[in-house]
Design a protein around this motif. Structure first.
Motif, PDB file in Angstrom:
ATOM      1  N   VAL A   1      11.551  -5.301  28.551  1.00 29.62           N
ATOM      2  CA  VAL A   1      11.171  -5.212  27.128  1.00 29.62           C
ATOM      3  C   VAL A   1      11.900  -3.660  26.501  1.00 29.62           C
ATOM      4  N   TRP A   2      12.766  -3.922  25.919  1.00 31.12           N
ATOM      5  CA  TRP A   2      13.520  -3.072  25.435  1.00 31.12           C
ATOM      6  C   TRP A   2      13.317  -1.685  23.885  1.00 31.12           C
ATOM      7  N   ILE A   3      12.734  -0.674  23.616  1.00 23.81           N
ATOM      8  CA  ILE A   3      12.482  -0.128  22.980  1.00 23.81           C
ATOM      9  C   ILE A   3      13.389   0.688  22.224  1.00 23.81           C
ATOM     10  N   GLY A   4      13.902   1.022  21.109  1.00 22.40           N
ATOM     11  CA  GLY A   4      13.959   2.767  20.774  1.00 22.40           C
ATOM     12  C   GLY A   4      13.390   2.988  20.344  1.00 22.40           C
ATOM     13  N   GLY A   5      14.051   3.892  19.232  1.00 22.79           N
ATOM     14  CA  GLY A   5      12.761   5.519  18.388  1.00 22.79           C
ATOM     15  C   GLY A   5      13.895   6.006  17.467  1.00 22.79           C
ATOM     16  N   ASN A   6      12.831   5.976  16.207  1.00 24.23           N
ATOM     17  CA  ASN A   6      14.212   6.556  15.069  1.00 24.23           C
ATOM     18  C   ASN A   6      13.327   8.184  14.618  1.00 24.23           C
ATOM     19  N   GLY A   7      12.662   8.091  14.665  1.00 24.19           N
ATOM     20  CA  GLY A   7      11.440   9.466  14.813  1.00 24.19           C
ATOM     21  C   GLY A   7      12.692  11.072  14.804  1.00 24.19           C
ATOM     22  N   ARG A   8      12.451  11.895  13.980  1.00 26.38           N
ATOM     23  CA  ARG A   8      13.543  13.305  14.894  1.00 26.38           C
ATOM     24  C   ARG A   8      12.604  13.673  16.219  1.00 26.38           C
ATOM     25  N   GLY A   9      14.709  13.519  16.640  1.00 28.27           N
ATOM     26  CA  GLY A   9      14.840  13.827  17.936  1.00 28.27           C
ATOM     27  C   GLY A   9      14.862  12.721  18.761  1.00 28.27           C
ATOM     28  N   ASP A  10      14.495  11.513  18.196  1.00 26.65           N
ATOM     29  CA  ASP A  10      14.433  10.502  19.239  1.00 26.65           C
ATOM     30  C   ASP A  10      16.284  10.499  19.005  1.00 26.65           C
ATOM     31  N   SER A  11      16.528  10.101  21.061  1.00 26.73           N
ATOM     32  CA  SER A  11      18.127   9.863  21.250  1.00 26.73           C
ATOM     33  C   SER A  11      18.214   8.898  22.585  1.00 26.73           C
ATOM     34  N   HIS A  12      17.722   8.640  22.871  1.00 29.12           N
ATOM     35  CA  HIS A  12      17.186   7.697  24.241  1.00 29.12           C
ATOM     36  C   HIS A  12      16.221   6.461  23.392  1.00 29.12           C
ATOM     37  N   ILE A  13      16.457   5.513  24.294  1.00 31.58           N
ATOM     38  CA  ILE A  13      16.211   4.670  24.646  1.00 31.58           C
ATOM     39  C   ILE A  13      15.586   4.092  25.838  1.00 31.58           C
TER      40      ILE A  13
ATOM     41  N   THR B   1      26.606  10.172  25.929  1.00 30.95           N
ATOM     42  CA  THR B   1      25.956  10.554  26.682  1.00 30.95           C
ATOM     43  C   THR B   1      23.673  10.415  25.718  1.00 30.95           C
ATOM     44  N   HIS B   2      24.212   9.821  24.771  1.00 27.35           N
ATOM     45  CA  HIS B   2      22.778   9.942  24.046  1.00 27.35           C
ATOM     46  C   HIS B   2      23.102   9.167  22.738  1.00 27.35           C
ATOM     47  N   PHE B   3      21.629   8.854  22.073  1.00 27.68           N
ATOM     48  CA  PHE B   3      21.394   7.903  20.835  1.00 27.68           C
ATOM     49  C   PHE B   3      21.105   8.754  20.025  1.00 27.68           C
ATOM     50  N   SER B   4      21.497   8.203  18.780  1.00 28.36           N
ATOM     51  CA  SER B   4      20.722   9.155  17.922  1.00 28.36           C
ATOM     52  C   SER B   4      20.081   8.727  16.576  1.00 28.36           C
ATOM     53  N   ARG B   5      18.255   7.447  17.184  1.00 30.23           N
ATOM     54  CA  ARG B   5      17.578   7.863  15.892  1.00 30.23           C
ATOM     55  C   ARG B   5      17.909   5.641  16.377  1.00 30.23           C
ATOM     56  N   VAL B   6      17.668   5.038  16.960  1.00 30.97           N
ATOM     57  CA  VAL B   6      17.998   3.571  17.245  1.00 30.97           C
ATOM     58  C   VAL B   6      17.285   3.228  16.134  1.00 30.97           C
TER      59      VAL B   6
ATOM     60  N   GLY C   1      22.450   4.327  14.742  1.00 27.06           N
ATOM     61  CA  GLY C   1      21.307   3.597  13.843  1.00 27.06           C
ATOM     62  C   GLY C   1      20.834   4.630  12.576  1.00 27.06           C
ATOM     63  N   TYR C   2      20.102   5.616  12.390  1.00 36.20           N
ATOM     64  CA  TYR C   2      19.646   6.274  11.711  1.00 36.20           C
ATOM     65  C   TYR C   2      20.086   7.617  11.319  1.00 36.20           C
ATOM     66  N   GLY C   3      20.277   8.212  12.879  1.00 38.93           N
ATOM     67  CA  GLY C   3      21.305   9.173  13.019  1.00 38.93           C
ATOM     68  C   GLY C   3      22.896   8.491  12.839  1.00 38.93           C
ATOM     69  N   ASN C   4      23.496   7.990  13.806  1.00 38.62           N
ATOM     70  CA  ASN C   4      24.227   7.620  14.546  1.00 38.62           C
ATOM     71  C   ASN C   4      24.581   6.370  13.518  1.00 38.62           C
ATOM     72  N   ARG C   5      26.149   6.338  13.184  1.00 33.33           N
ATOM     73  CA  ARG C   5      26.536   5.308  12.360  1.00 33.33           C
ATOM     74  C   ARG C   5      27.019   4.090  13.174  1.00 33.33           C
TER      75      ARG C   5
ATOM     76  N   SER D   1       8.691   8.346  17.498  1.00 38.83           N
ATOM     77  CA  SER D   1       9.094   7.045  15.910  1.00 38.83           C
ATOM     78  C   SER D   1       9.099   5.647  16.835  1.00 38.83           C
ATOM     79  N   ASN D   2       8.611   4.833  17.666  1.00 39.49           N
ATOM     80  CA  ASN D   2       9.285   3.666  17.939  1.00 39.49           C
ATOM     81  C   ASN D   2       9.884   2.847  17.409  1.00 39.49           C
ATOM     82  N   HIS D   3      10.870   1.595  17.584  1.00 43.24           N
ATOM     83  CA  HIS D   3      11.391   1.413  16.425  1.00 43.24           C
ATOM     84  C   HIS D   3      12.551   0.383  16.799  1.00 43.24           C
ATOM     85  N   GLY D   4      11.762  -1.334  16.295  1.00 35.09           N
ATOM     86  CA  GLY D   4      12.513  -2.819  17.185  1.00 35.09           C
ATOM     87  C   GLY D   4      12.271  -2.509  18.466  1.00 35.09           C
TER      88      GLY D   4
END
Length: 402
Positions: A145-157, A184-189, A206-210, A133-136
């Motif tokens: 161009v940069w994008i993140g993701g906030n779907g389940r298991g999206d932990s990268h950019i 080492t990873h993100f959580s739902r940027v 973002g959505y997983g990490n705070r 689920s791409n986000h931002g």
């Protein structure tokens, strides 16, 4: 006499608030008084952008950015991820009727609203993992161009050239457990903003990490991170945040940490959406101040995304509030709400969940809508004028409502 009494009551209230806030770094945003008479004004452009070709239609438009040429980029959800199903409506799945085909997830318009190009999405054998689920979206000073993701298991950019050539993947995809202290990873940027002066990417994670995480924008090297109030050792909440305006603000970001926006004077503005607040830091992550916006707002909260006016001092903040269907105009030096516009609806100048916001070099505002909204709108800057009302409603072209 009534007007005079109202002004006196406003002055008394302002003095009381100042007295209560002495020795504290937090302040609540207050509505403008009669003495704050002017603010930027806008008018919706109902003909922007131009119709998309190829029978394309947009899903949840989940990010917007403007590059140095005033080209406008959006990212939308062009398919479902198990949570969001943007094309579940009858006839909108490809091949079921004349209408329609989902546009590629990244769409670029020129300043007149003409389509320039569209690209992105999962590609078999690609050296990257497209988010569930791409986000931002961010276009940095090099045009990348940069994008993140906030779907389940999206932990990268992901990072691409502006015509869709893959550059880099930062973080490790497929990690479902949030850990705000992991490097080492993100959580739902939710959002990414790049500062040219330091060549650093600031991540609303973002959505997983705070937290806010900071990377070297060229190498992806993890440089630092912080949580609410600049905390360096973050304790992630174990339960979903329940909004209660009668209690003190949470000591952690309650999330989603939905925006991170650097100002020209070295500050970082962070949207903690469900807490109805903006926190301000320096670039090192040192806490400066906090402001509550419409703190009575429940559900998804009031602080969704923000950008600044394009004058040298960035005098004004424009804040998208997807829960209350408004954009606030805020004086940045005082964090005072001067006025707001918009409302709930599907006509031009109204919204169904204004999600993201960006400004161009001329001071125009672009907003996107998620959920059923599924569009981008342009609001034309009309200069600094008298504030007609605290809540202006739909900003239609002059005479169109008569």
């Amino acid at each position: 006499m009534k007007l005079k009494n109202k002004v006196l009551m406003g002055v008394t209230l302002a003095v009381s608030l100042i007295g209560l806030s002495l020795g504290q770094s937090m302040m609540n945003a207050t509505d403008a008084t009669a003495q704050s008479a002017k603010a930027p004004s806008f008018e919706v452009d109902p003909f922007w952008p131009q119709p998309l070709p190829n029978g394309w239609i947009l899903g949840n438009v989940i990010g917007v950015a403007v590059d140095a040429r005033d080209h406008v980029y959006i990212v939308h959800r062009a398919w479902g991820d198990g949570i969001f199903k943007p094309f579940a409506e009858l006839g909108l799945q490809q091949g079921t009727s004349i209408c329609c085909t989902p546009a590629p997830p990244i769409v670029e318009f020129d300043a007149d609203g003409n389509l320039v190009r569209a690209w992105g999405g999962p590609v078999e054998g690609a050296p990257y993992v497209w988010p569930d689920s791409n986000h931002g979206i961010e276009v940095d000073h090099k045009g990348n161009v940069w994008i993140g993701g906030n779907g389940r298991g999206d932990s990268h950019i992901l990072k691409f050239t502006n015509d869709g050539k893959f550059i880099a993947q930062y973080g490790t995809p497929g990690i479902n457990e949030p850990d705000s202290n992991d490097t080492t990873h993100f959580s739902r940027v939710a959002k990414i903003s790049v500062v040219e002066e330091t060549n650093e990417a600031f991540i609303a994670d973002g959505y997983g990490n705070r937290r806010i995480a900071v990377l070297d924008a060229d190498t992806g090297e993890f440089k630092r991170y912080w949580g609410a109030y600049g905390e360096k050792n973050i304790v992630d909440p174990t339960e979903r945040y329940r909004h209660d305006p009668s209690t003190p603000p949470s000591k952690t970001f309650t999330g989603p940490v939905h925006c991170v926006e650097p100002s020209n004077d070295g500050l970082i503005y962070v949207c903690d959406r469900s807490s109805d607040r903006i926190q301000v830091f320096d670039r090192a992550g040192n806490y400066k101040s906090e402001v509550l916006i419409a703190p009575e707002t429940g559900a998804q909260g009031s602080t969704w995304d923000l950008d600044f006016s394009r004058d040298a001092d960035q005098k004004y903040i424009y804040l998208a509030d997807g829960q209350n269907q408004r954009v606030y105009i805020i004086e940045r030096s005082t964090m005072e709400v001067l006025t707001k516009f918009g409302g709930g609806g599907r006509q031009p100048g109204l919204w169904f969940a204004p999600h993201s916001l960006a400004t161009d070099s001329k001071g125009n505002i672009y907003t996107t809508e998620t959920y059923e909204g599924k569009r981008i709108q342009k609001f034309i800057a009309k200069g600094i004028t008298d504030i007609p009302a605290m809540d202006q409603g739909a900003l239609w072209p002059a005479g169109e409502l008569n």
